[in-house]
Design a protein around this motif. Structure first.
Motif, PDB file in Angstrom:
ATOM      1  N   ALA A 203      22.864 -43.450  -2.104  1.00 13.18           N
ATOM      2  CA  ALA A 203      22.178 -44.663  -1.637  1.00 13.18           C
ATOM      3  C   ALA A 203      23.082 -45.893  -1.682  1.00 13.18           C
ATOM      4  N   ASP A 204      23.907 -45.995  -2.763  1.00 14.79           N
ATOM      5  CA  ASP A 204      24.692 -47.222  -2.959  1.00 14.79           C
ATOM      6  C   ASP A 204      26.086 -47.154  -2.341  1.00 14.79           C
ATOM      7  N   GLN A 205      26.756 -46.020  -2.474  1.00 14.01           N
ATOM      8  CA  GLN A 205      28.163 -45.938  -2.069  1.00 14.01           C
ATOM      9  C   GLN A 205      28.354 -45.243  -0.724  1.00 14.01           C
ATOM     10  N   LEU A 206      27.678 -44.104  -0.553  1.00 13.42           N
ATOM     11  CA  LEU A 206      27.837 -43.368   0.706  1.00 13.42           C
ATOM     12  C   LEU A 206      27.247 -44.162   1.874  1.00 13.42           C
ATOM     13  N   ALA A 207      26.062 -44.723   1.658  1.00 15.80           N
ATOM     14  CA  ALA A 207      25.407 -45.483   2.729  1.00 15.80           C
ATOM     15  C   ALA A 207      26.219 -46.711   3.124  1.00 15.80           C
ATOM     16  N   ALA A 208      26.959 -47.270   2.162  1.00 15.74           N
ATOM     17  CA  ALA A 208      27.769 -48.467   2.443  1.00 15.74           C
ATOM     18  C   ALA A 208      29.140 -48.113   3.009  1.00 15.74           C
ATOM     19  N   GLY A 209      29.439 -46.841   3.106  1.00 15.71           N
ATOM     20  CA  GLY A 209      30.734 -46.424   3.649  1.00 15.71           C
ATOM     21  C   GLY A 209      31.876 -46.536   2.652  1.00 15.71           C
ATOM     22  N   ALA A 210      31.536 -46.699   1.351  1.00 11.44           N
ATOM     23  CA  ALA A 210      32.573 -46.836   0.325  1.00 11.44           C
ATOM     24  C   ALA A 210      33.120 -45.494  -0.130  1.00 11.44           C
ATOM     25  N   VAL A 211      32.449 -44.415   0.261  1.00 10.95           N
ATOM     26  CA  VAL A 211      32.842 -43.084  -0.181  1.00 10.95           C
ATOM     27  C   VAL A 211      32.412 -42.083   0.894  1.00 10.95           C
ATOM     28  N   THR A 212      33.113 -40.967   0.988  1.00 11.53           N
ATOM     29  CA  THR A 212      32.764 -39.941   1.973  1.00 11.53           C
ATOM     30  C   THR A 212      31.866 -38.874   1.334  1.00 11.53           C
ATOM     31  N   VAL A 213      31.236 -38.079   2.177  1.00  7.79           N
ATOM     32  CA  VAL A 213      30.423 -36.966   1.664  1.00  7.79           C
ATOM     33  C   VAL A 213      31.288 -36.040   0.812  1.00  7.79           C
ATOM     34  N   ASP A 214      32.502 -35.734   1.276  1.00  6.87           N
ATOM     35  CA  ASP A 214      33.381 -34.844   0.498  1.00  6.87           C
ATOM     36  C   ASP A 214      33.701 -35.421  -0.871  1.00  6.87           C
ATOM     37  N   GLU A 215      33.889 -36.738  -0.935  1.00 10.17           N
ATOM     38  CA  GLU A 215      34.188 -37.355  -2.233  1.00 10.17           C
ATOM     39  C   GLU A 215      32.976 -37.291  -3.166  1.00 10.17           C
ATOM     40  N   VAL A 216      31.774 -37.496  -2.628  1.00 15.98           N
ATOM     41  CA  VAL A 216      30.561 -37.371  -3.459  1.00 15.98           C
ATOM     42  C   VAL A 216      30.423 -35.927  -3.946  1.00 15.98           C
ATOM     43  N   VAL A 217      30.674 -34.977  -3.060  1.00 14.03           N
ATOM     44  CA  VAL A 217      30.585 -33.569  -3.441  1.00 14.03           C
ATOM     45  C   VAL A 217      31.600 -33.256  -4.548  1.00 14.03           C
ATOM     46  N   SER A 218      32.823 -33.740  -4.418  1.00 13.29           N
ATOM     47  CA  SER A 218      33.855 -33.485  -5.435  1.00 13.29           C
ATOM     48  C   SER A 218      33.453 -34.072  -6.779  1.00 13.29           C
ATOM     49  N   MET A 219      32.879 -35.275  -6.762  1.00  5.98           N
ATOM     50  CA  MET A 219      32.415 -35.867  -8.015  1.00  5.98           C
ATOM     51  C   MET A 219      31.283 -35.036  -8.614  1.00  5.98           C
TER      52      MET A 219
END
Length: 390
Positions: A203-219
């Motif tokens: 909601a906060d980072q992916l939606a704002a374009g600060a992070v990619t789906v792959d980066e969220v998945v890796s985290m």
């Protein structure tokens, strides 16, 4: 290096006979530096001329499967700043002391319910399966927003990923399966927002374009594995160590002093140092370490288990003493890459060690030490099973 069968709580004996900074040959035939002294390890971990980037030439990978997996899967802990700092900062607030302390009542409830179930079940019981593994798995699932009903799947993937013996193709398959599972979960949270760690990242980072789906998945993969494997092994191995130090166990069982329980957690973290495969770096320029010149491009392995038994830093280092002031240990690493989840791990272990032996004062091992199978084959040390009775 494996720990000795007759002293499974101590670092491998081979580490006692090497220079504080010397060469060692690893699986690939490469000869990175091995550092065993406490002070030199802290110096290296605090020096950003030593890179954590696993894609740099000369990085001393733990195994062939780890090297292969790191080609396309890079959690932020194997990146350098500013990339590392950018991603780490997105998670920091989730592990602030105040936020972690607010979780104590729920973790206490989880621990109490699992002990109730253990006491109501048959004897002997495997403490790892019935208690040590479920406690951190339930906690990290609730924090991340991962369904605990899927624990058999992600725990099986995790075991294949942290085993030193997993063939390359099996490790890659396990990595891909876990990432695919987390990717589906992240996409679900995009469609249906949730108030959990992954949901807030979306909601906060992916939606704002600060992070990619792959980066969220890796985290997500990193936190899911680290969040249950390390604490589960500390509960299992820590309990076994205390059972073999009955004077220390009696003090811990009988105390009502939260400060002594917290102290015991730090001493057990130091004494056992379960992440026993060494912190790894590669020099980006020529650097002198404890009088030895490490040239740019050379790998370096920091044997944390030996560092935490360095007599210069911890007098009588092989003695387990829950009164020792051991919080400066390096079981969580040191410097900018030290473990982000350490407040959570500390809180869980304080509740477990402060509850389990008080609730089950007659807890004892159901088999001799010689029959316990230790995790010499895993990146995180512990016991595969711990039969107990009471």
């Amino acid at each position: 290096m494996s720990r000795a069968a007759d002293s499974p709580f101590d670092p491998p004996p081979d580490l006692r006979d090497v220079e504080p900074v010397g060469r060692v040959r690893i699986w690939s035939g490469e000869t990175p530096w091995l550092v065993t002294s406490y002070d030199a390890q802290r110096d290296v971990l605090a020096d950003q001329r030593f890179s954590a980037d696993t894609q740099r030439t000369g990085f001393p990978h733990q195994s062939a499967s780890t090297a292969e997996r790191r080609r396309d899967f890079r959690p932020f802990i194997v990146m350098d700043d500013p990339e590392h700092a950018r991603l780490r900062k997105m998670l920091t607030r989730n592990f602030m002391i105040k936020r972690i302390d607010a979780l104590r009542p729920r973790v206490q409830q989880i621990v109490d319910e699992l002990i109730d179930a253990l006491l109501a079940g048959p004897k002997p019981a495997d403490l790892v399966r019935a208690f040590a593994l479920p406690v951190p798995s339930l906690v990290i699932c609730e924090l991340l927003g991962v369904p605990y009903a899927d624990h058999d799947f992600f725990q099986a993937c995790s075991r294949r990923l942290i085993s030193r013996d997993t063939p390359v193709d099996e490790a890659l398959a396990a990595s891909n399966e876990l990432r695919s599972y987390l990717r589906d979960l992240v996409l679900d949270k995009q469609r249906s927002p949730t108030d959990d760690m992954l949901g807030r990242l979306v909601a906060d980072q992916l939606a704002a374009g600060a992070v990619t789906v792959d980066e969220v998945v890796s985290m997500g993969v990193l936190m899911l594995i680290a969040g249950h494997e390390t604490t589960a092994n500390m509960i299992g191995l820590g309990t076994l160590a205390l059972l073999h130090h009955p004077d220390q166990l009696a003090e811990l069982r009988d105390t009502r002093d939260p400060a002594l329980v917290a102290n015991a957690v730090e001493e057990l973290l130091r004494y056992l140092t379960i992440v026993h495969s060494g912190r790894r770096r590669v020099a980006t320029e020529d650097v002198e370490v404890d009088g030895r010149l490490v040239r740019a491009g050379e790998g370096i392995i920091l044997a944390n288990d030996a560092g935490n038994r360095d007599a210069e830093a911890f007098p009588e280092p092989d003695r387990l003493d829950i009164h020792r002031q051991a919080r400066h240990h390096i079981a969580f690493g040191y410097g900018v890459h030290q473990c982000l989840g350490q407040p959570l791990a500390r809180m869980e272990l304080q509740i477990v060690y402060g509850t389990l032996y008080r609730r089950i004062p007659t807890l004892r091992s159901a088999v001799p030490l010689a029959e316990i199978e230790f995790k010499h084959d895993m990146i995180v040390y512990g016991v595969h099973a711990l039969p107990v009775t009471w």
